[in-house]
Design a protein around this motif. Sequence first.
Motif, mmCIF file in Angstrom:
data_model
loop_
_atom_site.group_PDB
_atom_site.id
_atom_site.type_symbol
_atom_site.label_atom_id
_atom_site.label_comp_id
_atom_site.label_asym_id
_atom_site.label_seq_id
_atom_site.Cartn_x
_atom_site.Cartn_y
_atom_site.Cartn_z
ATOM 1 N N TRP A 42 45.410 36.603 43.169
ATOM 2 C CA TRP A 42 45.282 36.502 41.713
ATOM 3 C C TRP A 42 46.191 37.534 41.077
ATOM 4 O O TRP A 42 45.998 38.736 41.240
ATOM 5 N N ASP A 43 47.206 37.075 40.347
ATOM 6 C CA ASP A 43 48.059 37.982 39.578
ATOM 7 C C ASP A 43 47.543 37.987 38.149
ATOM 8 O O ASP A 43 47.751 37.023 37.402
ATOM 9 N N CYS A 44 46.890 39.059 37.775
ATOM 10 C CA CYS A 44 46.229 39.158 36.478
ATOM 11 C C CYS A 44 47.181 39.735 35.442
ATOM 12 O O CYS A 44 47.892 40.702 35.717
ATOM 13 N N ALA A 45 47.179 39.149 34.235
ATOM 14 C CA ALA A 45 48.132 39.527 33.188
ATOM 15 C C ALA A 45 49.549 39.341 33.708
ATOM 16 O O ALA A 45 50.385 40.239 33.674
ATOM 17 N N THR A 46 49.829 38.144 34.164
ATOM 18 C CA THR A 46 51.071 37.849 34.873
ATOM 19 C C THR A 46 52.312 37.966 33.999
ATOM 20 O O THR A 46 53.427 38.071 34.517
ATOM 21 N N SER A 77 57.960 27.591 36.944
ATOM 22 C CA SER A 77 57.011 26.841 37.768
ATOM 23 C C SER A 77 57.309 27.026 39.249
ATOM 24 O O SER A 77 58.461 27.267 39.655
ATOM 25 N N HIS A 78 56.268 26.912 40.051
ATOM 26 C CA HIS A 78 56.375 27.072 41.496
ATOM 27 C C HIS A 78 55.292 26.221 42.123
ATOM 28 O O HIS A 78 54.184 26.113 41.594
ATOM 29 N N ASP A 79 55.587 25.648 43.283
ATOM 30 C CA ASP A 79 54.667 24.696 43.897
ATOM 31 C C ASP A 79 53.270 25.256 44.121
ATOM 32 O O ASP A 79 52.276 24.533 43.969
ATOM 33 N N ASN A 80 53.173 26.520 44.509
ATOM 34 C CA ASN A 80 51.845 27.056 44.840
ATOM 35 C C ASN A 80 51.363 28.136 43.862
ATOM 36 O O ASN A 80 50.533 28.971 44.210
ATOM 37 N N ILE A 81 51.886 28.117 42.638
ATOM 38 C CA ILE A 81 51.374 29.009 41.591
ATOM 39 C C ILE A 81 50.641 28.178 40.544
ATOM 40 O O ILE A 81 51.186 27.228 39.989
ATOM 41 N N ASP A 82 49.412 28.573 40.291
ATOM 42 C CA ASP A 82 48.573 27.929 39.279
ATOM 43 C C ASP A 82 48.505 28.854 38.072
ATOM 44 O O ASP A 82 47.779 29.851 38.086
ATOM 45 N N TYR A 83 49.288 28.558 37.039
ATOM 46 C CA TYR A 83 49.308 29.379 35.840
ATOM 47 C C TYR A 83 48.160 28.964 34.913
ATOM 48 O O TYR A 83 47.955 27.773 34.661
ATOM 49 N N ARG A 84 47.456 29.962 34.388
ATOM 50 C CA ARG A 84 46.323 29.689 33.508
ATOM 51 C C ARG A 84 46.294 30.698 32.359
ATOM 52 O O ARG A 84 46.632 31.872 32.544
ATOM 53 N N GLU A 89 39.190 39.902 31.896
ATOM 54 C CA GLU A 89 37.751 40.123 32.050
ATOM 55 C C GLU A 89 36.972 38.831 32.271
ATOM 56 O O GLU A 89 35.819 38.865 32.701
ATOM 57 N N GLN A 90 37.578 37.680 31.972
ATOM 58 C CA GLN A 90 36.931 36.377 32.144
ATOM 59 C C GLN A 90 37.965 35.410 32.723
ATOM 60 O O GLN A 90 38.540 34.599 32.011
ATOM 61 N N SER A 91 38.165 35.513 34.021
ATOM 62 C CA SER A 91 39.257 34.789 34.672
ATOM 63 C C SER A 91 38.948 33.321 34.917
ATOM 64 O O SER A 91 39.869 32.504 35.022
ATOM 65 N N GLY A 92 37.677 32.981 35.083
ATOM 66 C CA GLY A 92 37.315 31.616 35.449
ATOM 67 C C GLY A 92 37.530 31.297 36.913
ATOM 68 O O GLY A 92 37.407 30.145 37.335
ATOM 69 N N ILE A 93 37.826 32.301 37.727
ATOM 70 C CA ILE A 93 38.065 32.114 39.159
ATOM 71 C C ILE A 93 36.732 32.104 39.902
ATOM 72 O O ILE A 93 35.794 32.810 39.522
ATOM 73 N N ASP A 94 36.653 31.361 40.991
ATOM 74 C CA ASP A 94 35.418 31.248 41.765
ATOM 75 C C ASP A 94 35.018 32.577 42.392
ATOM 76 O O ASP A 94 35.871 33.419 42.714
#
Length: 251
Positions: A42-46, A77-84, A89-94
């Motif tokens: 997880w790259d936070c504040a990318t 864009s990159h095949d295995n990067i999911d940009y959100r 503080e509230q990432s929505g990640i599992d």
Amino acid sequence: MNNRFKDHFSKDSTAYSQYRPGYPPDLFEYLASLTKTRHIAWDCATGSGQAAYQLAGYYDRVIATDASSSQIAATTSHDNIDYRVATAEQSGIDDASVDLVTVAQALHWFDLKAFFDEVRRVVKPGGVIAVWSYNLLKIAPGIDPVIDRLYHDTLQGYWPEERERVERGYGDIPFPFTPVSTMPVFSMTADWSLPHLLGYLGTWSAVQRMIQETGHNPVEQIGQALTRIWGDPDKPRPVAWPLSIRVGYNP
């Protein structure tokens, strides 16, 4: 969306993407060596995705979040990067799904307690968090004092208070994780022309704030002084930023 989010960079996300320096590849190789598995980072504040793009070479999947939709729109864009679009503080990640969390030059903007709680929630037991920052660049004895005066004198009062955390290398921030036993030294380096340097200085949040409040661009003023010192403006010069890094394991 966390209403504490202070957006200092969305107004010129394209310039941010174009002029900000890249991080050293050996930093990401080192961080990947610390995690037991390499499934999700997880790259936070990318921002514009500089760190996420390098992490993608080591992890099956990278989740790259930023609270600014404009920054996310400026990513590559990159095949295995999911940009959100999401706050730190509230990432929505599992829960317990992430091997590595990275925060590059952004921790000082966060609600630290809420963010660290979020990290403990999403990172696997024994997973890793790495945060780093950089302060003033170094180029040459004749050039550095001009930039120092811009930073310390001209822009005094325009820097947000969070900037002090960067100046202290995040050293006084409570870091509730088990620190790694030894840390290599890393630095960012680049070869920049004078126009690229001036473009980078223009991305400073204090410069943008001064322009907004006064209509005056201080980078244009020092550009004349730097041109006299630099010589051929298209001739690249080596630039360096020492990185201040804190790395720890999630219990």
